[in-house]
Design an enzyme around this catalytic site. Structure first.
Site, PDB file in Angstrom:
ATOM      1  N   ASP A  60       0.869  -1.180   0.000  1.00 55.68           N
ATOM      2  CA  ASP A  60       0.000   0.000   0.000  1.00 55.68           C
ATOM      3  C   ASP A  60       0.906   1.230   0.000  1.00 55.68           C
ATOM      4  O   ASP A  60       2.122   1.116   0.058  1.00 55.68           O
ATOM      5  CB  ASP A  60      -0.964  -0.032   1.190  1.00 55.68           C
ATOM      6  CG  ASP A  60      -0.242   0.013   2.530  1.00 55.68           C
ATOM      7  OD1 ASP A  60       1.000   0.181   2.535  1.00 55.68           O
ATOM      8  OD2 ASP A  60      -0.906  -0.116   3.556  1.00 55.68           O
ATOM      9  N   ASP A 233      -8.047  -7.153   0.567  1.00 51.73           N
ATOM     10  CA  ASP A 233      -7.119  -7.413   1.666  1.00 51.73           C
ATOM     11  C   ASP A 233      -7.870  -7.198   2.962  1.00 51.73           C
ATOM     12  O   ASP A 233      -8.782  -6.378   3.030  1.00 51.73           O
ATOM     13  CB  ASP A 233      -5.922  -6.449   1.628  1.00 51.73           C
ATOM     14  CG  ASP A 233      -6.315  -5.045   2.049  1.00 51.73           C
ATOM     15  OD1 ASP A 233      -6.919  -4.329   1.231  1.00 51.73           O
ATOM     16  OD2 ASP A 233      -6.045  -4.671   3.205  1.00 51.73           O
ATOM     17  N   CYS A 271     -12.437 -28.643   6.336  1.00 55.95           N
ATOM     18  CA  CYS A 271     -11.321 -27.713   6.096  1.00 55.95           C
ATOM     19  C   CYS A 271     -10.000 -28.477   6.070  1.00 55.95           C
ATOM     20  O   CYS A 271      -9.724 -29.275   6.957  1.00 55.95           O
ATOM     21  CB  CYS A 271     -11.301 -26.650   7.192  1.00 55.95           C
ATOM     22  SG  CYS A 271      -9.908 -25.516   7.076  1.00 55.95           S
ATOM     23  N   CYS A 273      -6.971 -27.330   6.541  1.00 54.60           N
ATOM     24  CA  CYS A 273      -5.845 -26.636   7.198  1.00 54.60           C
ATOM     25  C   CYS A 273      -5.228 -27.499   8.297  1.00 54.60           C
ATOM     26  O   CYS A 273      -5.794 -28.508   8.723  1.00 54.60           O
ATOM     27  CB  CYS A 273      -6.302 -25.290   7.751  1.00 54.60           C
ATOM     28  SG  CYS A 273      -7.023 -25.379   9.395  1.00 54.60           S
ATOM     29  N   CYS A 276      -7.475 -28.051  11.427  1.00 52.43           N
ATOM     30  CA  CYS A 276      -8.646 -28.922  11.272  1.00 52.43           C
ATOM     31  C   CYS A 276      -8.261 -30.361  10.921  1.00 52.43           C
ATOM     32  O   CYS A 276      -8.948 -31.295  11.316  1.00 52.43           O
ATOM     33  CB  CYS A 276      -9.574 -28.363  10.205  1.00 52.43           C
ATOM     34  SG  CYS A 276     -10.272 -26.774  10.671  1.00 52.43           S
ATOM     35  N   HIS A 302      -6.129 -21.421  10.069  1.00 46.69           N
ATOM     36  CA  HIS A 302      -7.493 -21.832   9.735  1.00 46.69           C
ATOM     37  C   HIS A 302      -8.278 -20.676   9.124  1.00 46.69           C
ATOM     38  O   HIS A 302      -8.941 -20.838   8.090  1.00 46.69           O
ATOM     39  CB  HIS A 302      -8.217 -22.361  10.977  1.00 46.69           C
ATOM     40  CG  HIS A 302      -9.678 -22.519  10.762  1.00 46.69           C
ATOM     41  ND1 HIS A 302     -10.199 -23.584  10.041  1.00 46.69           N
ATOM     42  CD2 HIS A 302     -10.736 -21.726  11.082  1.00 46.69           C
ATOM     43  CE1 HIS A 302     -11.516 -23.434   9.965  1.00 46.69           C
ATOM     44  NE2 HIS A 302     -11.863 -22.320  10.580  1.00 46.69           N
TER      45      HIS A 302
HETATM   46 ZN   LIG Z   1      -9.271 -25.235   9.221  1.00 44.63          ZN
END
Ligand SMILES: [Zn+2]
Length: 340
Positions: A60, A233, A271, A273, A276, A302
């Site tokens: 930015d 963003d 999920c 990730c 998870c 996550h």
């Molecule tokens: Zn997750």
């Protein structure tokens, strides 16, 4: 774009960030100018090498932080003089200086230096900020000379449709590689943001990427994509993660809550990730309650993964021709929120 304020998405390594599915990352010029200073980043070979991220990067202009965080001494047509929050030193930021700093940082996309008026502000004040933003954009364009870095202009205009339309026309006429809409998510009611997105989105040149600055809640992302926006963003995923909160199915869960103490199921079974796929709600609850840094890291991973999955799903729906069906009519009670 996950936000990597100080050349780091807080608590997340570059390879973990890659695993969330993130493609492009934002870093903050204001913060990097204050610490460590753009010369050190340039000496390291640029921001990509300095932070170990080989994907696209955007910086930015620093304007938003100066106007929202800075102890401002003076704003005029030349630029802004403010006091450094680190050591009280007087710093002058002008369109030319903002370009020089961003060229030294070496991200793939640099943002024009603009004046983002606070909310609420009078029509006269917003009109003055627009005039200044447009004049500063011309100075940014004449200073910016890096051929492997794209410069995006920023549309301002607050909540005033006439000023938004004028700003969109002026910024679009500069024929830059991308165009951003700023002055949203600055405290205005969410309906007002939707109205701006619906008005300004269709006014932007169709062949250029459209970036809606500072927006990252699911409903607002869907409304913006429906109106032609491509880039976003938001600090929310990592900020929530550091505060022990998880984004699950469009809700925010506080993992400190006692209801998770005996819950040995994954946070979100769908999920992929690290939090998870390997851990349970009871474990995350325990980490957060114990102030263990791993808890904040796992929740940040996550939350980043959730937002990236959501935007990826919107992209896929567009390619498959079912975006309007699945996401656009995001009205109360719509099934659209459950398809991703
Ligand atoms: Zn997750």
């Amino acid at each position: 774009m996950p936000v990597g304020t100080l050349a780091t998405v807080k608590g997340v390594t570059a390879s973990q960030l890659r695993d969330t599915g993130a493609q492009m990352v934002l870093a903050n010029t204001y913060h990097l100018h204050l610490q460590p200073g753009e010369q050190i980043v340039a000496d390291a070979g640029g921001l990509h090498r300095f932070m170990g991220w080989d994907g696209p990067l955007l910086t930015d202009s620093g304007g938003f932080q100066v106007f929202s965080l800075g102890d401002i001494n003076r704003i005029d047509d030349h630029g802004v003089v403010f006091r450094s929050p680190r050591d009280g030193a007087r710093i002058t930021l002008t369109p030319e200086r903002a370009m020089e700093i961003q060229m030294a940082l070496g991200a793939d996309v640099a943002m024009a230096f603009d004046q983002c008026p606070p909310y609420p502000a009078s029509e006269a004040d917003v009109a003055a900020a627009c005039r200044r933003t447009h004049a500063w954009l011309e100075r940014c364009i004449s200073t910016h000379r890096t051929t492997d870095q794209a410069l995006f202009g920023i549309v301002q205009g607050g909540c005033f449709p006439r000023l938004r339309a004028e700003s969109a026309r002026v910024v679009a006429s500069m024929n830059l590689p991308g165009i951003a809409v700023g002055g949203v998510s600055v405290g205005e009611p969410v309906e007002e943001m939707h109205r701006i997105v619906r008005q300004v989105g269709p006014l932007l040149p169709a062949a250029k990427p459209h970036y809606l600055m500072g927006v990252g809640t699911l409903r607002e992302l869907a409304v913006a994509v429906a109106n032609g926006f491509d880039l976003f963003d938001c600090v929310l995923p990592t900020r929530l993660g550091r505060h022990g909160a998880a984004l699950v199915g469009g809700e925010r869960w506080n993992l400190r809550n006692a209801r998770f103490r005996h819950d040995h199921t994954p946070l979100d079974a769908g999920c992929p990730c690290a939090a998870c796929s390997r851990h349970t709600r009871a474990y995350l609850h325990h980490l957060i309650r114990s102030e263990e840094m791993l808890g904040k890291i796992l929740l940040s991973l996550h939350n980043l993964t959730q937002l990236i999955r959501f935007t990826t799903a919107m992209g896929q729906a567009i390619r498959e021709g079912c975006f309007a069906e699945d996401f656009a009519p995001w009205e109360p009670g719509s099934e659209a929120g459950h398809t991703w």
